[in-house]
Design a protein around this motif. Sequence first.
Motif, PDB file in Angstrom:
ATOM      1  N   GLY A 103       0.806  -1.218   0.000  1.00 55.19           N
ATOM      2  CA  GLY A 103       0.000   0.000   0.000  1.00 55.19           C
ATOM      3  C   GLY A 103       0.839   1.267   0.000  1.00 55.19           C
ATOM      4  N   LEU A 167      -5.820   0.245   2.723  1.00 60.37           N
ATOM      5  CA  LEU A 167      -5.785   1.479   3.517  1.00 60.37           C
ATOM      6  C   LEU A 167      -4.393   2.103   3.546  1.00 60.37           C
ATOM      7  N   ARG A 169      -2.535   2.505   1.311  1.00 56.38           N
ATOM      8  CA  ARG A 169      -2.424   3.370   0.135  1.00 56.38           C
ATOM      9  C   ARG A 169      -2.842   4.813   0.478  1.00 56.38           C
ATOM     10  N   HIS A 170      -3.532   5.010   1.624  1.00 60.99           N
ATOM     11  CA  HIS A 170      -4.110   6.300   2.004  1.00 60.99           C
ATOM     12  C   HIS A 170      -5.107   6.762   0.949  1.00 60.99           C
TER      13      HIS A 170
ATOM     14  N   MET B 221      -2.598  -1.841  -6.457  1.00 59.97           N
ATOM     15  CA  MET B 221      -1.952  -1.071  -5.394  1.00 59.97           C
ATOM     16  C   MET B 221      -1.070   0.034  -5.960  1.00 59.97           C
ATOM     17  N   ARG B 345      -3.264   7.871  10.085  1.00 60.99           N
ATOM     18  CA  ARG B 345      -3.500   9.141   9.392  1.00 60.99           C
ATOM     19  C   ARG B 345      -3.615   8.849   7.911  1.00 60.99           C
ATOM     20  N   ILE B 346      -4.477   9.610   7.280  1.00 65.59           N
ATOM     21  CA  ILE B 346      -4.529   9.586   5.824  1.00 65.59           C
ATOM     22  C   ILE B 346      -3.922  10.898   5.374  1.00 65.59           C
ATOM     23  N   ARG B 347      -2.868  10.783   4.574  1.00 61.05           N
ATOM     24  CA  ARG B 347      -2.178  11.988   4.150  1.00 61.05           C
ATOM     25  C   ARG B 347      -3.156  12.972   3.486  1.00 61.05           C
TER      26      ARG B 347
END
Lengths: 304, 347
Positions: A103, A167, A169-170, B221, B345-347
Amino acid sequence: MSALLDVADLHLAFGGVKAVDGLSFQVHEAEIVSVIGPNGAGKTSAFNCITGFYRATSGAITIAGTDVTRLRPSAVAARGVSRTFQNVRLFGDLPVLDNVRAGTHLWLRQNVFDALLHTPRYRRTEQVATDEAHRWLDFVGLRADRTGPARALPYGEQRRVEIARALARHPKLLLLDEPAAGLNHNEKLELLELIRRIRDLGIAIVLIEHDMGLVMEVSQRVVVLNFGREIADGSPEAVRRDPAVIEAYLGSDDEPAAETGDHEPATATGDGERPTETRDGERVAETGDGEPSGEIDREAGADA
Amino acid sequence: MTTTKTVQPPKPPAGGGGLGNAAKTVLRSRWIGPVGLFLGAIAPILIATPYAMNVMTSALIFVMLAVGLNIVVGQCGLLDLGYAAFFAVGAYTSGILATRLHWPLLATIPAVIVVTVLAGIVVGGPTLRLRSDYLAIVTLGFGEIIRVTANNLSITGGPEGIYGIPSLSVAGVDLSNSVVFYYVVLVIVAAAVLGANRLIRSRLGRAWRFIREDEDAAEAMGVHTYRVKMAAYIAGAVWGGLAGVLFGAQLSAISPASFTFLQSALVLMAVVLGGMGSTPGVVIGALFVTMLPEALRGLSDYRYFAFGALLIIVMVLRPQGLWPARTREPARTARRSATFDGEVRIR
């Protein structure tokens, strides 16, 4: 305000077979949208179009304002889309941690010279990838060993790893293709809670799912497909009362009543191409009978 | 939280006595590289006849080939049956520049790298869109095309090939003495093995393995599978080409007969026999494939019969290879950092 995902008049044909036939729907930020429909209705085909695995015959797919209709899957992923597969597709021989590190591929900045010379950046990025893998495995609640090969994990745990990988992968948008398939009652409850926690991170989720209890419980909106066509789009309550939906699942009045609830709902819905699991028949009965929601437990139990 | 409660230490594999486990611990540790280099360095002290040095130097060059092919086949899962083509491209590029333009052999190395990268792109461009069996057949074809071309061009010397290739020399110092040359090759091959292993353990190397395991999932991915496969092919081509330079320097003559399908098959055999995807495995496999026929010389006419029989026995007893790639990640790379906070966290 434009939608995060905008599917406009999507068509996909394999020769004469129209797998997707004029599908349009939108998904907004941090929204959970379910796509349901009888088997062979075109749900997974639509997923494959959105993620670039199939090239749409016509129509447009836009992600956050960018047209992705003709992009290859990795380019779609680079625009913030992650997915899981109907049949779990992990990198079986690789350690669980490596699976989740996949990811990080898109955003981990490391080049060949970092790798060859083991620069400080190499060490830093490798540690970031490892931490990130642990972080998401913790998030999905993986209890099993993380250093062993992924194929050694039980099925339910493999599903978690696949979600953790997506996930890491953001993503802005996460597509889950039948995440509850093959899970037991408790695992389904945990999945329900996990999907909500993912949404709370600000990630929009599109869910293909046959488990109506889960769908009705978690979705803000439900899109119903039949024969590649969208037949309903609305709140779970509205969709379950929609006559077109009831007809798609139960068949129309002029068909023999015996077919609706028995082991061959596929025939009743006119699907005819792939056999539908017998479970669908049970769900159909419950969806159509106008009962209020809150049937998740019983639904999940019936499937376990 | 810095706890690692869910990360168990690797369990020792079942079977084997205490001594076997101790040996395994050493062999699985990061010291295996230096130990191997040390063994290579003391070998000439034990036996330094010109014949032995020649065999050992050839074996090292073969190790370099096997390590290069391991990137393509073992890591990326691309079955390449024409790998000798890149060996030939490197040997011929360097040989032609050294004999016709009188470049010192070392100076040809940048040119060899450029040419092999181009060769990798030219061969890989059309073939890497294919999968498995089809790819194998097309690479087989390309391997033959390169050999037949070398056999028919005048610049490559036709069937006689190129002779009079100078040996390696640095700043006027001749390195052609068989023992000195062995040590030079040892250093270069050790660097090549280390370099390949570092690529394998990087982001790029992981992407290679993702493609090997499931190309669609890798693509989903965000791995641009075509480019990443091309990178594997180019890396394999460069390793093969540089091995070709050493080959020319050792023999001082090259001809198309050195780059037949049999050569490609032998390198592939070293990779499979040693353990696909495992760096120590393919090194051992390459040494096995090159040294065993020499060790069996006593059997004279039955030498290759015994060689074949031994290969079959090894593959039956150890289908995963002599030293298979590990599927369990070592604790040192699985560790969380000291500052790990567990917050998502999601960037």
